[in-house]
Motif scaffolding. Structure first.
Motif, mmCIF file in Angstrom:
data_model
loop_
_atom_site.group_PDB
_atom_site.id
_atom_site.type_symbol
_atom_site.label_atom_id
_atom_site.label_comp_id
_atom_site.label_asym_id
_atom_site.label_seq_id
_atom_site.Cartn_x
_atom_site.Cartn_y
_atom_site.Cartn_z
ATOM 1 N N TYR A 17 -68.133 21.045 -34.845
ATOM 2 C CA TYR A 17 -66.733 21.136 -35.347
ATOM 3 C C TYR A 17 -66.115 22.263 -34.254
ATOM 4 O O TYR A 17 -64.837 21.856 -33.746
ATOM 5 N N TYR A 18 -66.517 23.068 -34.001
ATOM 6 C CA TYR A 18 -65.855 24.164 -33.249
ATOM 7 C C TYR A 18 -65.964 23.842 -31.765
ATOM 8 O O TYR A 18 -65.318 24.561 -30.954
ATOM 9 N N LEU A 19 -66.880 23.130 -31.312
ATOM 10 C CA LEU A 19 -66.701 22.628 -30.071
ATOM 11 C C LEU A 19 -65.444 21.920 -29.547
ATOM 12 O O LEU A 19 -64.931 22.156 -28.612
ATOM 13 N N ALA A 20 -64.752 21.506 -30.762
ATOM 14 C CA ALA A 20 -63.342 20.681 -30.530
ATOM 15 C C ALA A 20 -62.511 21.265 -31.253
ATOM 16 O O ALA A 20 -61.111 20.879 -30.896
ATOM 17 N N HIS A 21 -62.458 22.170 -31.909
ATOM 18 C CA HIS A 21 -61.219 22.905 -32.840
ATOM 19 C C HIS A 21 -60.259 23.578 -32.152
ATOM 20 O O HIS A 21 -60.754 24.283 -31.107
ATOM 21 N N GLN A 22 -59.027 23.163 -32.324
ATOM 22 C CA GLN A 22 -58.004 23.848 -31.675
ATOM 23 C C GLN A 22 -56.986 24.373 -32.704
ATOM 24 O O GLN A 22 -56.517 23.371 -33.599
ATOM 25 N N GLN A 23 -56.591 25.618 -32.638
ATOM 26 C CA GLN A 23 -55.617 25.975 -33.671
ATOM 27 C C GLN A 23 -54.260 25.845 -33.093
ATOM 28 O O GLN A 23 -54.261 25.280 -32.095
ATOM 29 N N ASN A 24 -53.362 25.913 -33.924
ATOM 30 C CA ASN A 24 -51.742 25.937 -33.645
ATOM 31 C C ASN A 24 -51.245 26.996 -32.921
ATOM 32 O O ASN A 24 -51.365 28.114 -33.452
ATOM 33 N N ARG A 25 -51.089 26.776 -31.629
ATOM 34 C CA ARG A 25 -50.963 27.560 -30.738
ATOM 35 C C ARG A 25 -49.404 28.387 -31.134
ATOM 36 O O ARG A 25 -49.576 29.849 -30.820
ATOM 37 N N LEU A 26 -48.632 27.768 -31.523
ATOM 38 C CA LEU A 26 -47.277 28.304 -31.778
ATOM 39 C C LEU A 26 -47.654 29.542 -33.201
ATOM 40 O O LEU A 26 -47.064 30.796 -32.965
ATOM 41 N N LEU A 27 -48.452 29.003 -34.152
ATOM 42 C CA LEU A 27 -48.742 29.904 -35.275
ATOM 43 C C LEU A 27 -49.498 30.896 -34.746
ATOM 44 O O LEU A 27 -49.229 32.187 -35.304
ATOM 45 N N ALA A 28 -50.612 30.692 -33.852
ATOM 46 C CA ALA A 28 -51.436 31.885 -33.468
ATOM 47 C C ALA A 28 -50.535 32.855 -32.731
ATOM 48 O O ALA A 28 -50.775 34.018 -32.909
ATOM 49 N N LYS A 29 -49.564 32.364 -31.985
ATOM 50 C CA LYS A 29 -48.962 33.526 -31.196
ATOM 51 C C LYS A 29 -47.984 34.300 -32.374
ATOM 52 O O LYS A 29 -47.953 35.416 -32.078
ATOM 53 N N ALA A 30 -47.456 33.536 -33.337
ATOM 54 C CA ALA A 30 -46.625 34.360 -34.187
ATOM 55 C C ALA A 30 -47.713 35.306 -34.913
ATOM 56 O O ALA A 30 -47.364 36.371 -35.343
ATOM 57 N N ALA A 31 -48.890 34.885 -35.129
ATOM 58 C CA ALA A 31 -49.804 35.832 -36.103
ATOM 59 C C ALA A 31 -49.917 37.138 -35.261
ATOM 60 O O ALA A 31 -50.288 38.270 -35.765
ATOM 61 N N TYR A 32 -50.525 36.925 -34.007
ATOM 62 C CA TYR A 32 -50.763 38.236 -32.803
ATOM 63 C C TYR A 32 -49.511 38.832 -32.852
ATOM 64 O O TYR A 32 -49.835 40.113 -32.587
ATOM 65 N N ALA A 33 -48.406 38.299 -32.722
ATOM 66 C CA ALA A 33 -47.176 39.078 -32.740
ATOM 67 C C ALA A 33 -47.026 39.970 -33.726
ATOM 68 O O ALA A 33 -46.550 41.239 -33.787
ATOM 69 N N THR A 34 -47.141 39.466 -34.815
ATOM 70 C CA THR A 34 -47.111 40.131 -36.408
ATOM 71 C C THR A 34 -48.144 41.418 -36.232
ATOM 72 O O THR A 34 -47.918 42.333 -36.710
ATOM 73 N N LEU A 35 -49.337 40.960 -35.922
ATOM 74 C CA LEU A 35 -50.281 42.087 -35.890
ATOM 75 C C LEU A 35 -49.927 43.151 -34.888
ATOM 76 O O LEU A 35 -50.341 44.398 -35.064
ATOM 77 N N GLU A 72 -64.153 47.278 -38.972
ATOM 78 C CA GLU A 72 -63.972 45.830 -39.378
ATOM 79 C C GLU A 72 -62.704 45.409 -39.236
ATOM 80 O O GLU A 72 -62.374 44.138 -39.210
ATOM 81 N N ARG A 73 -61.776 46.058 -38.882
ATOM 82 C CA ARG A 73 -60.248 46.094 -38.418
ATOM 83 C C ARG A 73 -60.048 45.906 -36.875
ATOM 84 O O ARG A 73 -58.976 45.744 -36.428
ATOM 85 N N ASP A 74 -61.266 45.959 -36.242
ATOM 86 C CA ASP A 74 -60.995 45.702 -34.751
ATOM 87 C C ASP A 74 -60.240 44.431 -34.282
ATOM 88 O O ASP A 74 -59.756 44.476 -33.445
ATOM 89 N N PRO A 75 -60.667 43.232 -34.957
ATOM 90 C CA PRO A 75 -59.862 41.940 -34.346
ATOM 91 C C PRO A 75 -58.487 42.200 -34.637
ATOM 92 O O PRO A 75 -57.823 41.676 -33.683
ATOM 93 N N TYR A 76 -57.848 43.033 -35.450
ATOM 94 C CA TYR A 76 -56.306 43.208 -35.569
ATOM 95 C C TYR A 76 -56.052 43.865 -34.134
ATOM 96 O O TYR A 76 -55.049 43.635 -33.646
ATOM 97 N N THR A 77 -56.715 44.946 -34.015
ATOM 98 C CA THR A 77 -56.402 45.697 -32.879
ATOM 99 C C THR A 77 -56.370 44.771 -31.420
ATOM 100 O O THR A 77 -55.525 45.137 -30.631
ATOM 101 N N VAL A 78 -57.381 44.073 -31.354
ATOM 102 C CA VAL A 78 -57.695 43.209 -30.213
ATOM 103 C C VAL A 78 -56.526 42.334 -30.223
ATOM 104 O O VAL A 78 -55.726 42.016 -29.059
ATOM 105 N N ALA A 79 -56.099 41.646 -31.418
ATOM 106 C CA ALA A 79 -54.909 40.719 -31.275
ATOM 107 C C ALA A 79 -53.637 41.413 -30.938
ATOM 108 O O ALA A 79 -53.013 41.122 -30.164
ATOM 109 N N GLY A 80 -53.570 42.637 -31.575
ATOM 110 C CA GLY A 80 -52.118 43.176 -31.145
ATOM 111 C C GLY A 80 -52.196 43.839 -29.896
ATOM 112 O O GLY A 80 -50.970 43.685 -29.059
ATOM 113 N N ALA A 81 -53.396 44.000 -29.059
ATOM 114 C CA ALA A 81 -53.462 44.563 -27.870
ATOM 115 C C ALA A 81 -53.177 43.303 -26.622
ATOM 116 O O ALA A 81 -52.515 43.364 -25.633
#
Length: 251
Positions: A17-35, A72-81
């Motif tokens: 599944y994760y070999l092919a999975h692709q998230q919605n890039r626009l939603l991902a960018k919005a999530a990263y911007a929020t973080l 445990e919150r490092d991924p949020y920092t990485v996304a924001g960075a």
């Protein structure tokens, strides 16, 4: 393809599944911007590194991002960075390795799938022998995703540092194997080291307020890489410690 349950017994279907999975890039960018707005990491670079990162992104060079692990919150920092740095351009095509238990609860899984995560079955949770085959497949999937045009972000320590946040723990060989396997597929990646510091007194269970305003530091990316996984891992150990030193000094 339906989402498979993320369990060790089901690991073949999980990695198919994760070999092919692709998230919605626009939603991902919005999530990263929020973080980025919520956590407001403070980004600093070694001399010339900001422009060097821009050059690597513009040239479509594959990136292996190594980050130290403190909470445990490092991924949020990485996304924001990522949003506040030249890495903004690769949001939506970066795979982030995450421990398998984070995929158990459906709502949380939806969120981390949006961030581009790939599950990792850790030996500390399941036993080293039990996870060997799944680990080999995970590394092959990461290498293949890189061949197809994705970048990879990894916390190579494998677990939160609960001893001394200024000194990197010994990293595992996984980052070396992933990078080496990608190189065997024809990829010529760059290692990017991102150091994080939250200052003294912050533990793995820190709340949002404690990790807000983290110091994040990028050192010079490395493009001249050895072929052997162990040598790559040693290179990451030294480079990431330099990044941690930079983040601590600028907190």
């Amino acid at each position: 393809m339906d989402k498979p349950d993320v369990t060790l017994e089901n690991s073949d279907a999980v990695y198919d599944y994760y070999l092919a999975h692709q998230q919605n890039r626009l939603l991902a960018k919005a999530a990263y911007a929020t973080l980025a707005y919520r956590f407001r990491p403070r980004i600093r670079y070694a001399e010339g590194v900001r422009e060097r990162l821009r050059e690597l992104v513009r040239s479509n060079t594959r990136l292996v991002l190594a980050v130290n692990h403190l909470t445990e919150r490092d991924p949020y920092t990485v996304a924001g960075a990522a949003w506040r740095s030249p890495l903004r351009q690769v949001i939506g095509r970066t795979r982030v390795l995450a421990k398998d238990e984070l995929f158990a609860e459906p709502t949380r899984r939806d969120r981390i799938d949006l961030m581009g995560s790939i599950p990792v079955f850790r030996g500390k949770n399941h036993g080293m022998r039990a996870v060997n085959a799944a680990g080999q497949r995970m590394m092959d999937v990461c290498a293949e995703r890189m061949r197809r045009g994705d970048d990879v972000a990894i916390f190579p320590e494998g677990t939160c540092n609960e001893e001394d946040p200024t000194r990197l723990q010994r990293i595992g060989s996984g980052i070396g194997h992933i990078t080496s396997r990608a190189m065997k597929l024809g990829v010529r990646p760059a290692l990017v080291h991102m150091g994080i510091s939250y200052g003294p007194g912050v533990d793995r269970y820190a709340d949002d307020a404690a990790v807000r305003g983290a110091s994040v530091y990028f050192t010079t990316p490395v493009t001249d890489l050895p072929e052997k996984p162990a040598e790559i891992a040693r290179l990451v150990q030294a480079g990431l410690q330099d990044a941690v030193d930079g983040a601590v000094a600028r907190y």
